[in-house]
Design a protein around this motif. Structure first.
Motif, mmCIF file in Angstrom:
data_model
loop_
_atom_site.group_PDB
_atom_site.id
_atom_site.type_symbol
_atom_site.label_atom_id
_atom_site.label_comp_id
_atom_site.label_asym_id
_atom_site.label_seq_id
_atom_site.Cartn_x
_atom_site.Cartn_y
_atom_site.Cartn_z
ATOM 1 N N ARG A 5 13.242 -4.725 -7.920
ATOM 2 C CA ARG A 5 14.014 -5.732 -8.698
ATOM 3 C C ARG A 5 13.057 -6.632 -9.090
ATOM 4 O O ARG A 5 12.978 -7.200 -10.245
ATOM 5 C CB ARG A 5 15.213 -6.098 -8.055
ATOM 6 N N ARG A 6 12.110 -7.300 -8.122
ATOM 7 C CA ARG A 6 11.345 -8.392 -8.384
ATOM 8 C C ARG A 6 10.116 -7.918 -9.383
ATOM 9 O O ARG A 6 9.804 -8.643 -10.246
ATOM 10 C CB ARG A 6 10.781 -9.014 -7.047
ATOM 11 N N VAL A 7 9.728 -6.733 -9.081
ATOM 12 C CA VAL A 7 8.608 -6.256 -9.881
ATOM 13 C C VAL A 7 9.271 -6.169 -11.303
ATOM 14 O O VAL A 7 8.564 -6.291 -12.340
ATOM 15 C CB VAL A 7 8.034 -4.932 -9.301
ATOM 16 N N LEU A 28 13.542 2.948 -8.534
ATOM 17 C CA LEU A 28 12.721 1.887 -9.458
ATOM 18 C C LEU A 28 13.646 1.932 -11.128
ATOM 19 O O LEU A 28 13.757 1.122 -11.492
ATOM 20 C CB LEU A 28 11.438 2.597 -9.925
ATOM 21 N N ALA A 29 13.972 3.150 -11.064
ATOM 22 C CA ALA A 29 14.799 3.363 -12.610
ATOM 23 C C ALA A 29 16.195 2.384 -12.553
ATOM 24 O O ALA A 29 16.439 1.722 -13.319
ATOM 25 C CB ALA A 29 15.140 4.647 -12.753
ATOM 26 N N GLU A 30 16.706 2.337 -11.297
ATOM 27 C CA GLU A 30 17.917 1.411 -11.118
ATOM 28 C C GLU A 30 17.726 0.187 -11.183
ATOM 29 O O GLU A 30 18.389 -0.725 -12.017
ATOM 30 C CB GLU A 30 18.597 2.014 -9.948
ATOM 31 N N GLU A 35 17.795 -4.876 -14.165
ATOM 32 C CA GLU A 35 17.330 -6.083 -14.737
ATOM 33 C C GLU A 35 17.297 -6.228 -16.356
ATOM 34 O O GLU A 35 17.554 -7.444 -16.934
ATOM 35 C CB GLU A 35 15.937 -6.231 -14.064
ATOM 36 N N ALA A 36 16.898 -5.249 -16.936
ATOM 37 C CA ALA A 36 17.203 -5.007 -18.482
ATOM 38 C C ALA A 36 18.535 -5.437 -18.715
ATOM 39 O O ALA A 36 18.595 -6.243 -19.823
ATOM 40 C CB ALA A 36 16.442 -3.829 -18.859
ATOM 41 N N THR A 37 19.459 -4.807 -18.088
ATOM 42 C CA THR A 37 20.976 -5.220 -18.528
ATOM 43 C C THR A 37 21.093 -6.636 -18.449
ATOM 44 O O THR A 37 21.898 -7.294 -19.239
ATOM 45 C CB THR A 37 21.760 -4.320 -17.765
ATOM 46 N N ALA A 38 20.653 -7.036 -17.193
ATOM 47 C CA ALA A 38 20.991 -8.645 -16.899
ATOM 48 C C ALA A 38 20.413 -9.603 -17.864
ATOM 49 O O ALA A 38 20.778 -10.637 -18.196
ATOM 50 C CB ALA A 38 20.641 -9.106 -15.419
ATOM 51 N N MET A 39 19.198 -9.034 -18.370
ATOM 52 C CA MET A 39 18.428 -9.855 -19.395
ATOM 53 C C MET A 39 19.010 -9.678 -20.715
ATOM 54 O O MET A 39 18.649 -10.355 -21.801
ATOM 55 C CB MET A 39 16.909 -9.540 -19.325
ATOM 56 N N GLY A 40 19.972 -8.738 -20.953
ATOM 57 C CA GLY A 40 20.589 -8.673 -22.257
ATOM 58 C C GLY A 40 19.801 -7.846 -23.185
ATOM 59 O O GLY A 40 19.878 -7.568 -24.333
ATOM 60 N N LEU A 41 18.706 -7.095 -22.480
ATOM 61 C CA LEU A 41 18.084 -6.234 -23.402
ATOM 62 C C LEU A 41 18.766 -4.838 -23.806
ATOM 63 O O LEU A 41 19.487 -4.457 -23.001
ATOM 64 C CB LEU A 41 16.694 -5.677 -22.609
ATOM 65 N N ASP A 42 18.440 -4.646 -24.955
ATOM 66 C CA ASP A 42 19.275 -3.256 -25.555
ATOM 67 C C ASP A 42 18.504 -2.165 -25.209
ATOM 68 O O ASP A 42 17.265 -2.132 -25.504
ATOM 69 C CB ASP A 42 19.430 -3.464 -27.088
ATOM 70 N N LEU A 43 19.001 -1.224 -24.469
ATOM 71 C CA LEU A 43 18.280 0.110 -24.009
ATOM 72 C C LEU A 43 18.866 1.311 -25.214
ATOM 73 O O LEU A 43 20.270 1.290 -25.241
ATOM 74 C CB LEU A 43 18.698 0.605 -22.618
#
Length: 113
Positions: A5-7, A28-30, A35-43
């Motif tokens: 998660r840190r990486v 790693l995928a999880e 992290e992407a979800t927490a940052m609000g990034l749209d996948l």
């Protein structure tokens, strides 16, 4: 998981953040997904995510994570067979085994913007 998660956090917050990430396993995928979800990034609009392993959770989240399933048991059998052959004849020529792969496309990947 904490280190993954840190990486992931460092990678996704870095200047010049990647538009796609291919990870080697489901852990790693999880962590990248979380992290992407927490940052609000749209996948996948902001980031495509794919994994060289599949896990049940990958088809249960939104968007689902694109994955290349691995036949771990079969890969282990092949590895043990090759090791035994090498033990039996250390001078035998090197052998390469190629296994077919399929990509399970889910909602986490798209062409780059």
């Amino acid at each position: 998981e904490d280190e993954a998660r840190r990486v992931a956090r460092a990678l996704l917050r870095a200047e010049g953040r990647p538009t796609a990430v291919l990870v080697s396993d489901e852990v790693l995928a999880e962590q990248v997904w979380r992290e992407a979800t927490a940052m609000g990034l749209d996948l996948p609009a902001d980031l495509s995510l794919a994994s060289f392993a599949d896990a049940p959770w990958m088809s249960m989240v939104v968007p689902g994570v694109t994955a290349v399933p691995q036949a771990e048991a079969r890969l282990g059998e092949i590895a043990v067979d090759m090791l035994q052959q090498r033990i039996d004849d250390p001078t035998a020529p090197v052998r390469t085994t190629v296994r077919p792969a399929q990509v399970v496309f889910r909602g986490s990947t798209a062409p780059p913007a």
